[in-house]
Every structure is written in C-alpha cells, then in structure tokens.
Enzyme design. Structure first.
Site, PDB file in Angstrom:
ATOM      1  N   ASP A  78      -1.938   2.684   1.905  1.00  0.00           N
ATOM      2  CA  ASP A  78      -1.619   3.850   1.059  1.00  0.00           C
ATOM      3  C   ASP A  78      -0.474   4.623   1.702  1.00  0.00           C
ATOM      4  O   ASP A  78      -0.270   4.568   2.917  1.00  0.00           O
ATOM      5  CB  ASP A  78      -2.835   4.769   0.893  1.00  0.00           C
ATOM      6  CG  ASP A  78      -2.708   5.637  -0.379  1.00  0.00           C
ATOM      7  OD1 ASP A  78      -3.424   5.345  -1.361  1.00  0.00           O
ATOM      8  OD2 ASP A  78      -1.890   6.585  -0.399  1.00  0.00           O
ATOM      9  N   ASP A  94       4.221   1.921   2.008  1.00  0.00           N
ATOM     10  CA  ASP A  94       4.593   1.909   0.595  1.00  0.00           C
ATOM     11  C   ASP A  94       4.444   0.486   0.068  1.00  0.00           C
ATOM     12  O   ASP A  94       5.017  -0.455   0.641  1.00  0.00           O
ATOM     13  CB  ASP A  94       6.063   2.371   0.525  1.00  0.00           C
ATOM     14  CG  ASP A  94       6.551   2.527  -0.893  1.00  0.00           C
ATOM     15  OD1 ASP A  94       5.919   1.988  -1.818  1.00  0.00           O
ATOM     16  OD2 ASP A  94       7.595   3.198  -1.070  1.00  0.00           O
ATOM     17  N   ASP A 119      -5.772   0.227  -7.132  1.00  0.00           N
ATOM     18  CA  ASP A 119      -6.139   1.325  -8.046  1.00  0.00           C
ATOM     19  C   ASP A 119      -5.005   2.352  -8.051  1.00  0.00           C
ATOM     20  O   ASP A 119      -5.235   3.543  -8.207  1.00  0.00           O
ATOM     21  CB  ASP A 119      -7.456   1.933  -7.517  1.00  0.00           C
ATOM     22  CG  ASP A 119      -8.051   2.972  -8.450  1.00  0.00           C
ATOM     23  OD1 ASP A 119      -7.823   2.874  -9.663  1.00  0.00           O
ATOM     24  OD2 ASP A 119      -8.742   3.884  -7.955  1.00  0.00           O
ATOM     25  N   LYS A 159      -5.297  -1.416 -11.688  1.00  0.00           N
ATOM     26  CA  LYS A 159      -5.326  -0.417 -12.749  1.00  0.00           C
ATOM     27  C   LYS A 159      -4.107  -0.596 -13.657  1.00  0.00           C
ATOM     28  O   LYS A 159      -3.015  -0.881 -13.183  1.00  0.00           O
ATOM     29  CB  LYS A 159      -5.301   0.979 -12.114  1.00  0.00           C
ATOM     30  CG  LYS A 159      -5.623   2.040 -13.153  1.00  0.00           C
ATOM     31  CD  LYS A 159      -5.217   3.444 -12.839  1.00  0.00           C
ATOM     32  CE  LYS A 159      -5.483   4.077 -11.540  1.00  0.00           C
ATOM     33  NZ  LYS A 159      -6.716   4.840 -11.486  1.00  0.00           N
TER      34      LYS A 159
HETATM   35  N1  SAM Z   1      -8.796   3.581  -5.093  1.00  0.00           N
HETATM   36  C1  SAM Z   1      -8.757   4.862  -4.412  1.00  0.00           C
HETATM   37  C2  SAM Z   1     -10.172   5.243  -4.080  1.00  0.00           C
HETATM   38  O1  SAM Z   1     -11.068   4.623  -4.630  1.00  0.00           O
HETATM   39  O2  SAM Z   1     -10.378   6.138  -3.270  1.00  0.00           O
HETATM   40  C3  SAM Z   1      -8.082   5.914  -5.259  1.00  0.00           C
HETATM   41  C4  SAM Z   1      -6.609   5.647  -5.412  1.00  0.00           C
HETATM   42  S1  SAM Z   1      -5.725   7.023  -6.033  1.00  0.00           S
HETATM   43  C5  SAM Z   1      -6.202   7.021  -7.710  1.00  0.00           C
HETATM   44  C6  SAM Z   1      -4.084   6.424  -6.117  1.00  0.00           C
HETATM   45  C7  SAM Z   1      -3.402   6.266  -4.773  1.00  0.00           C
HETATM   46  O3  SAM Z   1      -2.192   5.550  -4.996  1.00  0.00           O
HETATM   47  C8  SAM Z   1      -3.000   7.564  -4.092  1.00  0.00           C
HETATM   48  O4  SAM Z   1      -3.713   7.725  -2.892  1.00  0.00           O
HETATM   49  C9  SAM Z   1      -1.486   7.382  -3.811  1.00  0.00           C
HETATM   50  O5  SAM Z   1      -1.079   7.858  -2.543  1.00  0.00           O
HETATM   51  C10 SAM Z   1      -1.354   5.875  -3.889  1.00  0.00           C
HETATM   52  N2  SAM Z   1       0.014   5.407  -4.122  1.00  0.00           N
HETATM   53  C11 SAM Z   1       0.857   5.753  -5.140  1.00  0.00           C
HETATM   54  N3  SAM Z   1       2.044   5.125  -4.981  1.00  0.00           N
HETATM   55  C12 SAM Z   1       1.960   4.360  -3.857  1.00  0.00           C
HETATM   56  C13 SAM Z   1       2.863   3.472  -3.190  1.00  0.00           C
HETATM   57  N4  SAM Z   1       4.103   3.244  -3.649  1.00  0.00           N
HETATM   58  N5  SAM Z   1       2.452   2.843  -2.058  1.00  0.00           N
HETATM   59  C14 SAM Z   1       1.207   3.082  -1.578  1.00  0.00           C
HETATM   60  N6  SAM Z   1       0.294   3.906  -2.173  1.00  0.00           N
HETATM   61  C15 SAM Z   1       0.671   4.526  -3.299  1.00  0.00           C
END
Ligand code: SAM
Length: 308
Positions: A78, A94, A119, A159
């Site tokens: 993440d 990332d 997700d 997702k």
């Molecule tokens: N599945 C997680 C849980 O059950 O706790 C929830 C995920 S949350 C809905 C979405 C996550 O996507 C966020 O923590 C955000 O930081 C991450 N995210 C968004 N863009 C990203 C990227 N380019 N690389 C890594 N993580 C990313």
C-alpha cells in the site's frame, strides 16, 4: 451523532469490530471465498492496496490455518503504512511501479504467487466519471503487476466499478484469464457501483511479456465496446454472492441483535496509524483552526506553531 449510531446503521462495520477485523471490507473477501473457494492450496498471496489491512488479516487467518504457517507467504502493498500483522510482509509502495513488482518477487524468492487480491480505491472525488476512470486505471495497474507475479493457473480478485467502460475492462481481463466473473458480495452495498472481478486460471497469451503500460485506457480508441456483437463482445456473468441469510448491507439493524446479549460499543480494531486527516484533527482538538471572525489567525500561523 452518537458513537453507536454507525454500529446501528452499518451491521458489517459493527461485526468487523466484534470479530476483530480492521475494516468491514474483510467480509467482502470472506464472502467471495465462500463462493469461489479462493484460498484452496494457496501458499503465496499478494494483497495489493492493503491498508488498513482487513484483507491481509483474512489471508493471514485463513491461509496460515490451511497450510503449515511457515510455508505461507503473504505480501501486502500500500502507499500508506499499515500496522503489522502475523505472517504478513509489508511493502510501502505504489502498485503502478515496476519496482514494486520486483520487490514482491524478491519476497517470494523468485517463486510466483498463487493468488493476487486488490481492493484498491483512489480517494473518491464525487465526480463519477473521474472516479470510475481512476478506479479503472488502478485495476489495470493491479492487473499489470499481477502479470509479473502470478503463476499460470493462479487467480486474481479485484475491486471494479461497474461504470460505462466496464466492458473494456472485462475484455482486458479475458485476455489473461480463462474465467472472469463479476461478483457482488452481500456486504457490499447495493447502492454502491462497486463489485469484484474474480479472474480464474491465469493463462497469458503465448509470448506475452509483462509490462506496466495500459494503452487501452489512454482513451485514444474510438470503439464503443458495449456495441460490439458476436464473438467480439465479451459478456461476463454477474453473480451475487454470500449466503442469502447473511446480513443485508443496505439495511439498518437494531443494536441488540441477540436478545441474550447486551449491546456493547467497541472501538475500531485498529485505528489508522498515520491518517491524512491527522493534522486537521489536531488543529481542531486544540482550537487552532482559523476562525471566521478572526481572519488574522490563518491556518499557516497555526501550522508553524505546531512545527509540522
Ligand atoms: N483492502 C483494504 C482493507 O481491507 O483494509 C482496504 C483498501 S482501501 C479501500 C484502498 C487502499 O488503496 C488505500 O489504502 C490506498 O492507500 C490504496 N491505494 C490507492 N492507490 C494505490 C497505489 N497506486 N498503490 C498502492 N496502494 C494504493
């Protein structure tokens, strides 16, 4: 609004705290597994966009029971930091970067993953087209990274927003997986366009070389993928999953679910460790926010006193 009001409005939010999950999303992965038996034989799993970590918790609790714990490797990625979890290696990175794919492979000592889940969600802007576009980009980034780390025959779950370009995404996924299903777990609200693609049996086209580009979403195409017919049109089955007796995420339930048990408010299992709103909360708690009637006390002044 009282502390218990969210417990009342959102049954999965409340159950997550009772069962020790960091987020209600845990139930989505559990219900997807009920339907697709995703965890069978999985020893190496990747959780993309994992924070705050409820999907990693599900992987840790389920996989480390089924297989002998030492053999199981789970890597969570993440952008944000995440509190540690047993048996889960974290990469703060990332998912659009090749270096992240390389780091995952390093953790698996060159071996490929059996399962990749994602997700991922960007910060929602409220502008639906923009949100759908960014979500699609994130899904394609997850697919790209998956092509670097997943073993042939492995599964990928992600997702997806069922917006107007969703057929294009299905077509992309069908290139790499023999079965693609769009699933909606009971714990995902009907009011949300969110669903999950369950892509089974990774089988990339012969000669495919993994890379991190996603040319189909640069919008330079002028084909309406929804209008294609015959073999050119990909239709992906849509499936509602989760036991029908499971709680309905769009309903409100009474606080006392079980007449023998008193309702008890529980704090969240794992509060965010460095949330983006931390600074705003600090300013508010200490009455440092600029007031309408005192324009001479701007936010910058408050920030500099805090030495942030
Ligand atoms: N599945 C997680 C849980 O059950 O706790 C929830 C995920 S949350 C809905 C979405 C996550 O996507 C966020 O923590 C955000 O930081 C991450 N995210 C968004 N863009 C990203 C990227 N380019 N690389 C890594 N993580 C990313």
């Amino acid at each position: 609004m009282g502390r218990s009001s969210k417990d009342k409005r959102d049954i999965y939010y409340r159950l997550a705290k009772e069962e020790g999950w960091r987020a209600r999303s845990a139930f989505k992965l559990l219900q997807l597994d009920e339907e697709f038996n995703l965890f069978k034989g999985v020893r190496r799993a990747v959780d993309l966009c994992a924070a705050p970590g409820s999907w990693s918790q599900v992987l840790s609790r389920k996989l480390r029971v089924k297989e002998s714990s030492e053999e199981v490797k789970i890597v969570a990625v993440d952008l944000q930091a995440m509190a540690p979890l047993p048996g889960v290696t974290q990469i703060q990175g990332d998912i659009t970067k090749i270096s992240t794919a390389q780091e995952i492979i390093r953790h698996f000592e060159g071996q490929a993953a059996d399962l990749v889940v994602c997700d991922g969600a960007p910060d929602v802007t409220g502008l639906h087209d923009v949100d759908e576009y960014i979500q699609a980009q994130l899904l394609l980034a997850a697919l790209n990274i998956t092509t670097h780390v997943l073993k042939p025959g492995g599964n990928f779950v992600a997702k997806i927003f069922r917006g107007k370009d969703v057929t294009l995404l299905y077509s992309q996924l069908k290139i790499f997986f023999s079965t693609v299903t769009c699933a909606k777990p009971r714990s995902s609200r009907n009011s949300s366009i969110e669903a999950f693609v369950v892509c089974q049996n990774y089988s990339p086209p012969e000669g495919y070389v993994p890379n991190m580009s996603n040319p189909l979403l640069d919008h330079s195409y002028d084909v309406d993928f929804n209008q294609l017919e015959g073999p050119n049109r990909i239709i992906v089955p849509f499936l509602a999953c989760g036991d029908l007796s499971a709680f309905d995420s769009d309903r409100t339930y009474p606080l006392q679910l079980d007449s023998n048990k008193e309702y008890e408010y529980l704090p969240p299992t794992q509060p965010p460790i460095r949330p983006p709103y931390q600074q705003a909360c600090h300013l508010r708690k200490n009455n440092l926010l600029a007031k309408e009637d005192s324009p001479s006390a701007p936010l910058e002044g408050a920030l500099s006193t805090m030495n942030l």
